[in-house]
Motif scaffolding. Structure first.
Motif, PDB file in Angstrom:
ATOM      1  N   UNK A  88       0.868  -1.281  -0.047  1.00 11.96           N
ATOM      2  CA  UNK A  88       0.086   0.074   0.154  1.00 11.96           C
ATOM      3  C   UNK A  88       0.640   1.291  -0.056  1.00 11.96           C
ATOM      4  N   UNK A  89       0.853   1.898  -1.128  1.00 15.15           N
ATOM      5  CA  UNK A  89       1.816   3.093  -1.326  1.00 15.15           C
ATOM      6  C   UNK A  89       0.753   4.335  -1.215  1.00 15.15           C
ATOM      7  N   UNK A  90      -0.413   4.298  -1.422  1.00 18.50           N
ATOM      8  CA  UNK A  90      -1.390   5.342  -1.292  1.00 18.50           C
ATOM      9  C   UNK A  90      -2.411   5.192  -0.236  1.00 18.50           C
ATOM     10  N   UNK A  91      -2.423   5.711   0.799  1.00 21.88           N
ATOM     11  CA  UNK A  91      -3.293   5.488   1.954  1.00 21.88           C
ATOM     12  C   UNK A  91      -4.460   6.714   2.055  1.00 21.88           C
ATOM     13  N   UNK A  92      -5.602   6.260   1.807  1.00 22.78           N
ATOM     14  CA  UNK A  92      -6.749   7.099   1.979  1.00 22.78           C
ATOM     15  C   UNK A  92      -6.627   8.428   1.023  1.00 22.78           C
ATOM     16  N   UNK A  93      -6.144   8.071  -0.088  1.00 23.96           N
ATOM     17  CA  UNK A  93      -5.859   9.245  -0.976  1.00 23.96           C
ATOM     18  C   UNK A  93      -4.455   9.959  -0.832  1.00 23.96           C
ATOM     19  N   UNK A  94      -3.486   9.671   0.104  1.00 22.18           N
ATOM     20  CA  UNK A  94      -2.313  10.284   0.252  1.00 22.18           C
ATOM     21  C   UNK A  94      -1.086   9.630  -0.195  1.00 22.18           C
ATOM     22  N   UNK A  95      -0.243  10.073  -0.787  1.00 18.63           N
ATOM     23  CA  UNK A  95       0.962   9.103  -1.360  1.00 18.63           C
ATOM     24  C   UNK A  95       1.867   9.065   0.151  1.00 18.63           C
ATOM     25  N   UNK A  96       2.241   7.857   0.521  1.00 17.06           N
ATOM     26  CA  UNK A  96       3.165   7.755   1.387  1.00 17.06           C
ATOM     27  C   UNK A  96       4.467   8.025   1.084  1.00 17.06           C
ATOM     28  N   UNK A  97       5.027   8.992   1.502  1.00 12.49           N
ATOM     29  CA  UNK A  97       6.425   9.472   1.271  1.00 12.49           C
ATOM     30  C   UNK A  97       7.433   8.712   1.817  1.00 12.49           C
ATOM     31  N   UNK A  98       7.294   7.707   2.859  1.00 11.37           N
ATOM     32  CA  UNK A  98       8.227   6.635   3.140  1.00 11.37           C
ATOM     33  C   UNK A  98       8.499   5.607   2.216  1.00 11.37           C
ATOM     34  N   UNK A  99       7.397   5.039   1.698  1.00  6.66           N
ATOM     35  CA  UNK A  99       7.667   4.020   0.579  1.00  6.66           C
ATOM     36  C   UNK A  99       7.947   4.716  -0.618  1.00  6.66           C
ATOM     37  N   UNK A 100       7.580   5.956  -0.996  1.00  2.06           N
ATOM     38  CA  UNK A 100       7.951   6.320  -2.105  1.00  2.06           C
ATOM     39  C   UNK A 100       9.580   6.746  -2.048  1.00  2.06           C
ATOM     40  N   UNK A 101       9.962   6.978  -0.926  1.00  2.00           N
ATOM     41  CA  UNK A 101      11.435   7.400  -0.886  1.00  2.00           C
ATOM     42  C   UNK A 101      12.295   5.908  -1.015  1.00  2.00           C
ATOM     43  N   UNK A 102      11.648   5.079  -0.314  1.00  2.00           N
ATOM     44  CA  UNK A 102      12.336   3.599  -0.480  1.00  2.00           C
ATOM     45  C   UNK A 102      12.364   3.331  -2.222  1.00  2.00           C
TER      46      UNK A 102
END
Length: 778
Positions: A222-236
């Motif tokens: 899950x890289x998008x949570x409730x419509x928000x892009x997760x920056x921690x996973x995006x950075x990874x």
């Protein structure tokens, strides 16, 4: 269905047998303990080896128990089709990856269980055809997992082919459609991103020797949570590749495309209701499956055998077999892949079964029945028999960086089989067609750009694959890849704005590059490239077929030629042309035959070139492949031969020695009388060369493969479970045979170590000879 169900080693869930008679509370304790102590979740074999449509959910069962207005369902499908095409165009116009810009992508709507219900009219069918696997993984493992869960607005990323993707260079975004806390459908977008952090730039490493060399291996997360892009996973993810800008840009592009489709889904649900929408997409899947069974029953009972061979691991020359027997019996169609060569555990050409099946779907929906909605229902009723541990059905631990070498063969197998099976069918849903070219004749690249950015990706020239000939016309020249009907080959000027190399020859048809026949296959173009204005750059090629033709002809037609890579190292073509513009007369034929550049090192190589550092102005030359020919060359209209000759598409030698045509060299007028004489003479020569079938078989058929050829796969037609393979031990290569389970693990020795050993042996020979000469003189 498949005949094999051996578990993947990484999947560690287990359940008590029914004889334990646990209470509900005890079973809950056991489940909680197993979840807490599971080492890690690997691909679930129950999910990964199944391609039939899922059973109806309780909601779908309740809805379809009642009559559903087909006109309303059609309205919903048409809306979805329009939305999906619009979302496709959004990805194409805004995507950062070359694959996005040139249409190597797809957008689709899925049922709650992950079955493709509808996808964009353009795009790669195989991308969507394989995504039921990750959706089912998410629904089984993450839906009720407290640390993950599925909520409105969530988005799941994945790219690992072992969990269901064509290959690791593709990346998907999967978003649930939810109502009252229940998942009722999914929307997904997939783009061939290219760069994925593999051991070689560009995402398709022919050099990978373990799965860890294949680059990013993202299981569904899950890289998008409730419509928000997760920056921690995006950075990874950004730190896992050579091109972090590309990763961010195209995740956002896919999110935007999916949002556009979701808007139409929401509007349709608001207008027609949840039940009508869910029933409509489920009905589409089931209707396609039912229609496929009907069409199978129209085909003649029988078996078509298609054997194909790949001539290299992309590092060394071998001969490995892709075996397919396609059997029709009533409304059953069985694809039997037994006899395919064993996986090579330290080479990149292995394919997971799911990826292989994805290209079975591609062949069915593009070339068998292109009129059908692009749905999981098209492959669902077709049975697949396969042995796990082969290079078309590899294990969890095999590298898969170049798995298209196997899965493209699956496409060709079904295309060839269907051409023969449908020949006598009254109603044809597509043309009888000789094989489409099935290789990635293309340059991958990587390094530092003129803008000081680190990148890696590929040219779109692979999208110029040539079409096979038809019973009534020649194949199309460099028209489209087998995996995407309306992809683009791209504009080199656009590429040159971003990357530091020039295509000095970009799209010029190569003389004699055709599958000869009554109707010839489509022709391919040559490409000559050279790096410029970069401190660090390199090229790769990732193609087999330099020694053994990649595709055959049909009904007497010739297959395509074989394709080498040619290089001129140690020169700077830009300096040469600046001093003498006449030297810009470039073609692989002229450069390699005339060797016009003083001091250049002229080299040929098979097209499995690992990443090769290029100095400025060094030439790399390849050609796109040709489609297969159809029918006897002696039946080709002489006027068509002369037209190709006049346009310099074929040489005098081909016109005379292959097509047996005579002409006036000044007027290009056919000499009909001499042509007839030449063709009659060739027919008589064929009769003289011919032998009774039993005599031919006695001479031609051997008991086993040649001893000096590294061979992998079954031999003959009697026992497809008995395989031959070459293993390397202390005494060099040795032949082994047996079933997949009996053959030892196949590893190929490092070619550099082999080369060093050969050089050391040569040094010993010279030292001994020198010592003998010295002793003789003294």
């Amino acid at each position: 269905m498949t005949t094999t169900d051996s578990p993947q080693i990484a999947h560690t869930h287990s359940h008590p047998t029914p004889e334990t008679h646990l209470t509900a509370e005890e079973q809950e304790w056991v489940n909680a303990f197993m979840n807490d102590t599971t080492l890690f979740l690997g691909p679930d074999p129950e999910i990964m080896r199944e391609h039939s449509i899922a059973e109806r959910t309780p909601l779908e069962t309740r809805i379809l128990a009642n009559d559903l207005d087909p006109l309303v369902a059609d309205r919903i499908r048409r809306r979805l089709a329009g939305a999906l095409d619009e979302a496709f165009e959004m990805c194409e116009s805004m995507g950062a990856a070359p694959g996005a810009k040139w249409a190597d992508l797809s957008v689709a709507v899925y049922t709650a269980s992950g079955d493709v219900a509808y996808m964009s009219n353009r795009g790669v069918i195989a991308f969507s055809a394989v995504l039921h696997h990750p959706i089912r993984h998410i629904m089984k493992y993450w839906k009720d997992e407290p640390t993950v869960g599925i909520n409105p607005g969530d988005g799941f990323f994945h790219n690992d082919a072992r969990f269901g993707m064509v290959h690791n260079t593709d990346q998907s975004m999967l978003v649930p459609v939810m109502r009252e806390g229940e998942v009722i459908a999914w929307v997904g977008a997939t783009i061939h991103e290219g760069e994925n952090g593999a051991c070689e730039p560009g995402g398709m490493p022919s050099g990978s020797e373990t799965p860890f060399d294949d680059g990013l291996r993202g299981s569904p997360m899950k890289i998008v949570e409730r419509g928000k892009l997760r920056r921690d996973l995006l950075t990874f993810l950004q730190h896992s590749t050579r091109d972090p800008k590309l990763m961010l840009a195209d995740i956002k592009v896919k999110m935007g495309a999916v949002k556009r489709v979701m808007d139409i889904v929401d509007q349709s649900i608001e207008e027609f209701g949840v039940e009508t929408f869910v029933g409509s997409i489920r009905m589409t899947v089931e209707d396609v499956e039912e229609e496929v069974r009907r069409r199978i029953s129209e085909m003649p009972d029988g078996t078509v055998t298609v054997n194909q061979f790949v001539d290299s691991t992309l590092k060394e020359n071998i001969l490995i077999k892709f075996a397919a027997k396609v059997t029709v019996k009533g409304d059953r169609l069985i694809v039997d892949l037994r006899g395919t060569g064993p996986e090579i555990i330290n080479r990149a050409i292995n394919s997971p079964l799911a990826s292989t099946k994805a290209f079975l779907s591609q062949a069915i929906l593009s070339y068998w029945w292109p009129d059908l909605p692009r749905s999981t229902g098209a492959l669902s009723p077709i049975e697949v028999i396969s042995d796990e541990g082969t290079w078309a059905d590899c294990s969890y631990d095999a590298p898969t960086g170049q798995n298209l070498q196997a899965s493209f063969r699956a496409f060709s197998a079904l295309q060839i089989a269907y051409a023969k099976l449908q020949f006598s069918v009254t109603e044809k849903y597509a043309n009888v067609l000789a094989p489409w070219f099935n290789q990635i004749n293309n340059f991958l690249w990587g390094g530092t750009t003129q803008h000081s950015e680190q990148v890696g990706n590929l040219c779109a020239d692979l999208n110029g694959m040539s079409g096979g000939a038809k019973p009534f016309q020649d194949g199309e020249d460099a028209v489209a890849p087998l995996f995407c009907a309306m992809a683009d080959t791209g504009e080199q000027e656009v590429m040159e704005e971003e990357v530091p190399f020039l295509q000095l020859v970009s799209k010029r048809v190569v003389r004699d590059n055709q599958g000869f026949g009554k109707f010839r296959g489509g022709m391919g173009y040559e490409m000559i490239v050279a790096a410029r204005n970069t401190p660090n750059w390199g090229f790769m090629t990732v193609t087999s077929g330099a020694k053994f033709s990649s595709v055959a002809g049909l009904f007497g037609g010739y297959g395509c030629p074989t394709y080498p890579l040619a290089m001129v190292k140690g020169i700077n073509i830009f300096d040469i042309v600046k001093k003498d513009p006449s030297q810009f007369d470039l073609s692989m034929e002229r450069v390699m035959n005339e060797q016009p550049f003083e001091g250049g090192k002229y080299q040929t190589y098979h097209m499995g070139l690992q990443f090769d550092v290029a100095q400025e102005g060094e030439l790399y030359m390849i050609a796109q492949g040709a489609g297969g020919g159809y029918g006897d060359v002696l039946e080709r209209d002489p006027e068509n031969v002369l037209e190709d000759l006049r346009l310099d598409r074929i040489s005098d030698r081909v016109a005379r020695d292959i097509y047996r045509v005579a002409w006036d060299p000044e007027t290009f007028a056919v000499d009909a009388e001499e042509t007839q004489r030449m063709r009659d003479a060739e027919r008589q020569a064929r009769l003289k060369r011919s032998k009774p079938y039993a005599e031919f078989v006695k001479e031609f058929v051997k008991e086993e493969p040649p001893a000096d050829v590294p061979y992998f796969g079954s031999w003959g037609q009697e026992n497809d479970e008995h395989l031959y393979a070459t293993v390397w031990g202390h005494n060099g290569p040795e032949r082994v045979e047996g079933t997949v389970d009996e053959i030892p693990l196949i590893t190929v020795p490092n070619r550099h170590v082999v080369k060093i050993g050969q050089l050391e042996e040569r040094i010993r020979e010279l030292e001994e000879r020198y010592e003998e000469v010295t002793q003789h003189r003294t």
